[in-house]
Scaffold this motif. Structure first.
Motif, PDB file in Angstrom:
ATOM      1  N   GLN A  13      -1.201  14.673  -8.481  1.00 23.53           N
ATOM      2  CA  GLN A  13      -1.935  15.344  -7.407  1.00 23.53           C
ATOM      3  C   GLN A  13      -1.552  14.792  -6.024  1.00 23.53           C
ATOM      4  OE1 GLN A  13      -3.266  14.355 -10.279  1.00 23.53           O
ATOM      5  NE2 GLN A  13      -4.281  16.152 -11.179  1.00 23.53           N
ATOM      6  N   GLY A  14      -0.950  15.658  -5.219  1.00 23.19           N
ATOM      7  CA  GLY A  14      -0.588  15.289  -3.848  1.00 23.19           C
ATOM      8  C   GLY A  14       0.821  14.759  -3.679  1.00 23.19           C
ATOM      9  N   PHE A  15       1.592  14.670  -4.788  1.00 20.35           N
ATOM     10  CA  PHE A  15       2.923  14.068  -4.666  1.00 20.35           C
ATOM     11  C   PHE A  15       3.944  14.768  -5.562  1.00 20.35           C
ATOM     12  CE2 PHE A  15       1.564  10.401  -2.252  1.00 20.35           C
ATOM     13  CZ  PHE A  15       0.258  10.160  -2.663  1.00 20.35           C
ATOM     14  N   ALA A  43      -6.187   2.291  -5.459  1.00 24.72           N
ATOM     15  CA  ALA A  43      -5.543   2.179  -4.138  1.00 24.72           C
ATOM     16  C   ALA A  43      -4.038   2.014  -4.296  1.00 24.72           C
ATOM     17  CB  ALA A  43      -6.112   0.970  -3.392  1.00 24.72           C
ATOM     18  N   ILE A  44      -3.305   2.494  -3.293  1.00 20.93           N
ATOM     19  CA  ILE A  44      -1.866   2.243  -3.214  1.00 20.93           C
ATOM     20  C   ILE A  44      -1.696   1.106  -2.196  1.00 20.93           C
ATOM     21  CG2 ILE A  44       0.412   3.197  -2.692  1.00 20.93           C
ATOM     22  CD1 ILE A  44      -0.730   5.999  -3.190  1.00 20.93           C
ATOM     23  N   LYS A  45      -1.266  -0.059  -2.683  1.00 21.69           N
ATOM     24  CA  LYS A  45      -1.212  -1.242  -1.795  1.00 21.69           C
ATOM     25  C   LYS A  45      -0.080  -1.071  -0.774  1.00 21.69           C
ATOM     26  CE  LYS A  45      -0.998  -4.599  -4.950  1.00 21.69           C
ATOM     27  NZ  LYS A  45      -1.510  -4.007  -6.215  1.00 21.69           N
ATOM     28  N   GLY A  46      -0.261  -1.668   0.398  1.00 19.02           N
ATOM     29  CA  GLY A  46       0.804  -1.674   1.409  1.00 19.02           C
ATOM     30  C   GLY A  46       0.944  -0.320   2.077  1.00 19.02           C
ATOM     31  N   GLN A  47       2.011  -0.176   2.875  1.00 19.65           N
ATOM     32  CA  GLN A  47       2.208   1.074   3.598  1.00 19.65           C
ATOM     33  C   GLN A  47       2.530   2.173   2.587  1.00 19.65           C
ATOM     34  OE1 GLN A  47       4.193   1.093   7.167  1.00 19.65           O
ATOM     35  NE2 GLN A  47       4.951   3.183   7.071  1.00 19.65           N
ATOM     36  N   HIS A  48       1.793   3.271   2.676  1.00 21.30           N
ATOM     37  CA  HIS A  48       1.988   4.336   1.695  1.00 21.30           C
ATOM     38  C   HIS A  48       1.782   5.711   2.313  1.00 21.30           C
ATOM     39  CE1 HIS A  48      -2.290   3.176   1.564  1.00 21.30           C
ATOM     40  NE2 HIS A  48      -2.523   4.448   1.307  1.00 21.30           N
ATOM     41  N   VAL A  49       2.219   6.714   1.545  1.00 24.35           N
ATOM     42  CA  VAL A  49       2.086   8.110   1.939  1.00 24.35           C
ATOM     43  C   VAL A  49       0.761   8.614   1.394  1.00 24.35           C
ATOM     44  CG1 VAL A  49       3.084  10.423   1.676  1.00 24.35           C
ATOM     45  CG2 VAL A  49       4.588   8.408   1.813  1.00 24.35           C
ATOM     46  N   ARG A  50       0.016   9.402   2.197  1.00 25.79           N
ATOM     47  CA  ARG A  50      -1.194  10.024   1.669  1.00 25.79           C
ATOM     48  C   ARG A  50      -0.776  11.358   1.043  1.00 25.79           C
ATOM     49  NH1 ARG A  50      -5.270   7.031   2.404  1.00 25.79           N
ATOM     50  NH2 ARG A  50      -6.661   8.599   1.469  1.00 25.79           N
ATOM     51  N   GLY A  51      -1.392  11.708  -0.083  1.00 25.66           N
ATOM     52  CA  GLY A  51      -1.028  12.925  -0.811  1.00 25.66           C
ATOM     53  C   GLY A  51      -2.091  13.999  -0.631  1.00 25.66           C
ATOM     54  N   TYR A  52      -1.659  15.270  -0.572  1.00 23.82           N
ATOM     55  CA  TYR A  52      -2.569  16.380  -0.298  1.00 23.82           C
ATOM     56  C   TYR A  52      -2.380  17.490  -1.322  1.00 23.82           C
ATOM     57  CZ  TYR A  52      -3.001  13.793   4.046  1.00 23.82           C
ATOM     58  OH  TYR A  52      -3.214  12.782   4.970  1.00 23.82           O
ATOM     59  N   LEU A  53      -3.449  17.776  -2.052  1.00 24.42           N
ATOM     60  CA  LEU A  53      -3.425  18.730  -3.162  1.00 24.42           C
ATOM     61  C   LEU A  53      -3.802  20.126  -2.668  1.00 24.42           C
ATOM     62  CD1 LEU A  53      -3.380  19.243  -6.275  1.00 24.42           C
ATOM     63  CD2 LEU A  53      -5.795  18.525  -6.300  1.00 24.42           C
ATOM     64  N   HIS A  54      -2.974  21.110  -3.014  1.00 25.70           N
ATOM     65  CA  HIS A  54      -3.310  22.502  -2.668  1.00 25.70           C
ATOM     66  C   HIS A  54      -4.323  23.048  -3.678  1.00 25.70           C
ATOM     67  CE1 HIS A  54       0.182  22.856   0.102  1.00 25.70           C
ATOM     68  NE2 HIS A  54      -0.526  23.825   0.586  1.00 25.70           N
ATOM     69  N   PRO A  55      -5.492  23.544  -3.214  1.00 26.59           N
ATOM     70  CA  PRO A  55      -6.406  24.192  -4.154  1.00 26.59           C
ATOM     71  C   PRO A  55      -5.785  25.487  -4.688  1.00 26.59           C
ATOM     72  CG  PRO A  55      -7.484  23.656  -2.061  1.00 26.59           C
ATOM     73  CD  PRO A  55      -6.019  23.489  -1.851  1.00 26.59           C
ATOM     74  N   ASP A  56      -6.363  26.016  -5.755  1.00 26.92           N
ATOM     75  CA  ASP A  56      -5.862  27.278  -6.321  1.00 26.92           C
ATOM     76  C   ASP A  56      -6.175  28.448  -5.395  1.00 26.92           C
ATOM     77  OD1 ASP A  56      -6.916  26.128  -9.590  1.00 26.92           O
ATOM     78  OD2 ASP A  56      -4.955  25.987  -8.605  1.00 26.92           O
ATOM     79  N   GLU A  57      -7.289  28.327  -4.658  1.00 30.34           N
ATOM     80  CA  GLU A  57      -7.718  29.456  -3.813  1.00 30.34           C
ATOM     81  C   GLU A  57      -6.860  29.504  -2.546  1.00 30.34           C
ATOM     82  OE1 GLU A  57     -10.476  27.907  -6.545  1.00 30.34           O
ATOM     83  OE2 GLU A  57      -9.634  26.915  -4.773  1.00 30.34           O
ATOM     84  N   ASP A  58      -6.242  30.644  -2.286  1.00 27.95           N
ATOM     85  CA  ASP A  58      -5.427  30.793  -1.069  1.00 27.95           C
ATOM     86  C   ASP A  58      -6.251  30.464   0.179  1.00 27.95           C
ATOM     87  OD1 ASP A  58      -3.193  33.529  -2.015  1.00 27.95           O
ATOM     88  OD2 ASP A  58      -3.150  31.338  -2.259  1.00 27.95           O
ATOM     89  N   GLY A  59      -5.645  29.687   1.081  1.00 33.09           N
ATOM     90  CA  GLY A  59      -6.310  29.442   2.361  1.00 33.09           C
ATOM     91  C   GLY A  59      -7.355  28.344   2.305  1.00 33.09           C
ATOM     92  N   ALA A  60      -7.711  27.869   1.106  1.00 34.78           N
ATOM     93  CA  ALA A  60      -8.698  26.773   1.033  1.00 34.78           C
ATOM     94  C   ALA A  60      -8.044  25.506   1.586  1.00 34.78           C
ATOM     95  CB  ALA A  60      -9.139  26.562  -0.404  1.00 34.78           C
TER      96      ALA A  60
END
Ligand SMILES: C[C@@H](NC(=O)[C@@H](C)NC(=O)CCCC[C@H](NC(=O)C[NH3+])C(=O)[O-])C(=O)O
Length: 351
Positions: free
Chosen positions: A305-307, A204-221
């Motif tokens: 991943q995500g950042f 976990a990231i304690k306190g107020q934090h940014v959520r990270g979002y990973l792009h899959p390799d497949e376009d449009g996924a």
């Protein structure tokens, strides 16, 4: 906030380009002679729509390498570690090659392959396979040793996470403390970095934090929420959590000579070319970028991943920028975010 001497229009353009390239959100914090300025675009949480927040914490990836390098170089300055000693003199049996020195680790010139290339060859499956796993440092090094070397020790620069996993092992062996304690005592506490922590293997990231979002390799996924993970695959090479304010404090303090004696800092800033561009260099756990306006900035980049993170300062530590975006596996977004450096330090408007 007081308008810093940064070119806020140009930085905003770089942030908007980063969102256009697929980041849910992005933000910068610039500190200069005229004060501090934060700029944000987009969201820190796609589900709630909560906006990007300059106070929020996030995973800084390889910016961790500069923290690890500072700790090890403090040990060098204290005479407890010798830069040109073989790694095996501190870690007997861990490497099959006594020619690899501590300096080779810090400058990515050991020739040890980067085990993450195979680990993340398939981005999302690779991530899902390790996001809750806990590795020992030795397991990570052994993965590297099963692959061919990339160069002779002391040869060309070849970026490899393996080098900084070994840096963490040397720190723990020499101090008999976990790296978390050394980061805390030598950097986090002295600089009062209240948002910075090394909590491996907690997810976990304690306190107020940014959520990270990973792009899959497949376009449009669809994007994968990659916020919670152990980052055990990186540890001293990339597992730290921080904030833009703390990163600015850290990089500025480092270049102002607050963390290392000047002789050791000068060794840290002794660079080799990191690529063929003639503008990107690597010292000891620190990058140097020579910008178009003749300004050199020192710091590090991070990808986990995500950042995406950039944390850079001028040689006098008086002008400092942190930039982050909450996505990864998206080179165009990383490049767009990097445009905030030319914007902030040179006032150059990105395309
Ligand atoms: C480059 C960067 N290095 C780091 O921050 C270290 C900790 N991260 C990596 O080596 C990237 C691991 C894969 C990320 C994944 N990519 C893939 O899975 C590609 N298949 C992603 O983009 O999230 C630096 O030093 O600036």
């Amino acid at each position: 906030p007081p308008l810093a001497d940064a070119n806020s229009k140009a930085i905003t353009q770089a942030l908007r380009n980063t969102l256009k390239a697929g980041a849910p959100g992005a933000m910068t914090r610039y500190t200069g002679p005229n004060g501090t300025q934060t700029l944000t675009e987009g969201v820190r949480d796609r589900k709630t729509g909560a906006p990007m927040d300059p106070r929020a914490r996030f995973r800084i990836g390889s910016v961790t390498k500069t923290f690890s390098s500072v700790v090890l170089l403090q040990l060098v300055a204290e005479g407890k570690v010798k830069l040109d000693a073989p790694v095996t003199s501190y870690l007997p049996g861990v490497l099959p090659d006594d020619r690899i020195t501590v300096r080779h680790l810090l400058t990515h010139r050991s020739g040890l392959s980067d085990y993450t290339n195979a680990m993340f060859a398939k981005t999302v499956p690779g991530f899902e396979a390790v996001r809750n796993r806990v590795f020992t440092n030795k397991e990570l090094v052994d993965r590297s040793l099963r692959e061919p070397r990339t160069t002779e020790p002391g040869g060309a620069y070849r970026y490899s996470n393996t080098n900084f996993v070994l840096v963490g092992m040397v720190i723990e062996k020499v101090t008999k403390n976990p790296v978390a304690k050394e980061y805390e005592q030598r950097v986090i506490k002295p600089l009062k970095l209240k948002d910075t922590s090394y909590v491996h293997p907690a997810t976990a990231i304690k306190g107020q934090h940014v959520r990270g979002y990973l792009h899959p390799d497949e376009d449009g996924a669809p994007l994968v929420d990659s916020t919670e993970q152990t980052v055990s695959w990186a540890q001293a090479a990339g597992a730290m959590i921080s904030s833009e304010a703390d990163l600015n404090t850290f990089m500025s303090a480092l270049l102002r000579g607050k963390l290392l004696p000047s002789k050791t800092l000068n060794a840290m800033l002794t660079v080799v070319p990191a690529d063929a561009s003639g503008t990107r260099f690597y010292g000891l756990g620190l990058r140097r970028y020579d910008l178009s306006c003749g300004t050199s900035v020192y710091g590090h980049t991070g990808t986990v991943q995500g950042f995406y993170t950039y944390a850079f300062t001028t040689r006098d530590g008086k002008r400092t920028l942190s930039a982050m975006a909450n996505t990864s596996n998206r080179g165009s977004a990383n490049t767009a975010l990097g445009g905030s450096l030319e914007a902030a330090f040179c006032g150059k408007q990105p395309a």
